[in-house]
Design an enzyme around this catalytic site. Structure first.
Site: not given
Ligand code: FAD
Length: 307
Positions: A176, A225, A295
């Site tokens: 992560r 998580s 996380e």
């Molecule tokens: C119901 C649920 C289930 C989930 N299950 C999992 C799982 O099984 N495994 C897992 O790993 N995660 C899980 N997650 C967490 C989440 O979905 C992941 O971490 C996902 O990859 C985050 O992506 P996001 O686009 O929403 O990023 P955001 O939450 O918007 O951002 C996360 C980070 O990435 C940075 N960021 C985003 N895009 C860019 C870019 N283009 N350039 C630079 N920085 C950037 C942001 O600044 C921030 O620091 C879950 C979440 C939920 C709500």
């Protein structure tokens, strides 16, 4: 910063802009105060202009994905928030077994695209919400695999507007976590998959989805998580052992279904969630001697620091 000042500074940047925008609408937790300016660059020129303006005027910049791993504080985000959801969404076959995916595309859009093209290797990510950019930054995954397993290279824009391509081994992926250069924006990634059988891929995905549905509170507002699993243990097991399942602060609750999830029953504030996080960490440390590490990314300002 005031909307009028930002409007003047960013008037040359022609893409969609929203001033004083409620960030709760962009976060799966449905929590968070307003961003001074949310901006949606459509191409690298727009993005570079935004980065230059922020650098020259010393305006803080935050890159938003789909907001599924964020706790945005109640005072909101000062300065500029950039979303790549308007441009940067292209997903294409780059080579026989390689897909190029834009950072603003959804991870689940990519999963469907891979299935349609009978490409295997990304099944582990089925059901993980969020964008490609967020998935790369977080090295998103499960025990069945993580993004680093399929990344060949990632194209980024550095904080001074330069476009670079980083190879997987130069990104410092771990659990992560990734080590992209500070202030850089992920633009797109080349992902290596392999030819598979559509029926087998679909079957595997259906199994993983039904497993997820049986274990996670998917219809509630959350950011997945909250804590990383410590080595050789599970954050959920540790939290459950403290008896905090169902414990709440305001509308923020330790999920009954998955104790490593905090869910927002409707009107939780970031302050409620942060208090609950501290209680969980303290109880786990007292009972098990383990310090849990978040996380989720906690961003923004407390309400008392609002201008
Ligand atoms: C119901 C649920 C289930 C989930 N299950 C999992 C799982 O099984 N495994 C897992 O790993 N995660 C899980 N997650 C967490 C989440 O979905 C992941 O971490 C996902 O990859 C985050 O992506 P996001 O686009 O929403 O990023 P955001 O939450 O918007 O951002 C996360 C980070 O990435 C940075 N960021 C985003 N895009 C860019 C870019 N283009 N350039 C630079 N920085 C950037 C942001 O600044 C921030 O620091 C879950 C979440 C939920 C709500």
């Amino acid at each position: 910063m005031k909307s009028e000042e930002l409007d003047v500074i960013f008037k040359e940047v022609r893409c969609k802009k929203k001033f004083n925008e409620p960030m709760r609408n962009y976060a799966s937790f449905r929590i968070g105060g307003n961003a001074d300016l949310l901006i949606f660059p459509e191409d690298t020129d727009d993005l570079r202009n935004v980065l230059y303006m922020c650098r020259d005027k010393k305006i803080p910049l935050f890159i938003l994905g789909f907001g599924t791993n964020l706790l945005i504080k109640d005072g909101g985000i000062r300065g500029v928030v950039v979303s790549l959801n308007e441009g940067f969404r292209e997903i294409r076959i780059a080579d026989d077994e390689m897909i190029t995916a834009g950072a603003g595309a959804g991870l689940q859009t990519l999963v469907s695209f891979a299935l349609k093209n009978e490409l295997s290797g990304i099944e582990f990510s089925v059901g993980i919400p969020g964008s490609i950019g967020g998935a790369l930054i977080m090295n998103a995954g499960t025990r069945d695999g993580e993004m680093k397993d399929i990344v060949k290279s990632v194209k980024i824009m550095t904080d001074d507007g330069e476009i670079k391509v980083l190879k997987r081994e130069d990104i410092g992926f771990s659990y992560r976590h990734s080590d992209f250069p500070t202030g850089s924006v992920v633009l797109e990634a080349d992902l290596i998959l392999r030819k598979g059988n559509g029926r087998d891929i679909k079957k595997k995905m259906e199994l993983l989805i039904s497993d997820r549905k049986s274990k996670q509170p998917l219809s509630s507002y959350s950011a997945g998580s909250v804590f990383k699993n410590p080595s050789n243990d599970f954050a959920g097991r540790l939290i459950e052992s403290t008896g905090l399942k169902g414990f709440s602060v305001g509308d923020a609750v330790v999920s009954e279904m998955h104790t490593n999830f905090i869910v927002n029953r409707g009107n939780a504030t970031a302050c409620d969630v942060l208090k609950l996080i501290e209680i969980v960490k303290e109880r786990v440390f007292t009972k098990e001697g383990i310090s849990l590490e978040e996380e989720i990314k906690i961003v923004g300002e407390d309400t008392h620091s609002m201008q």
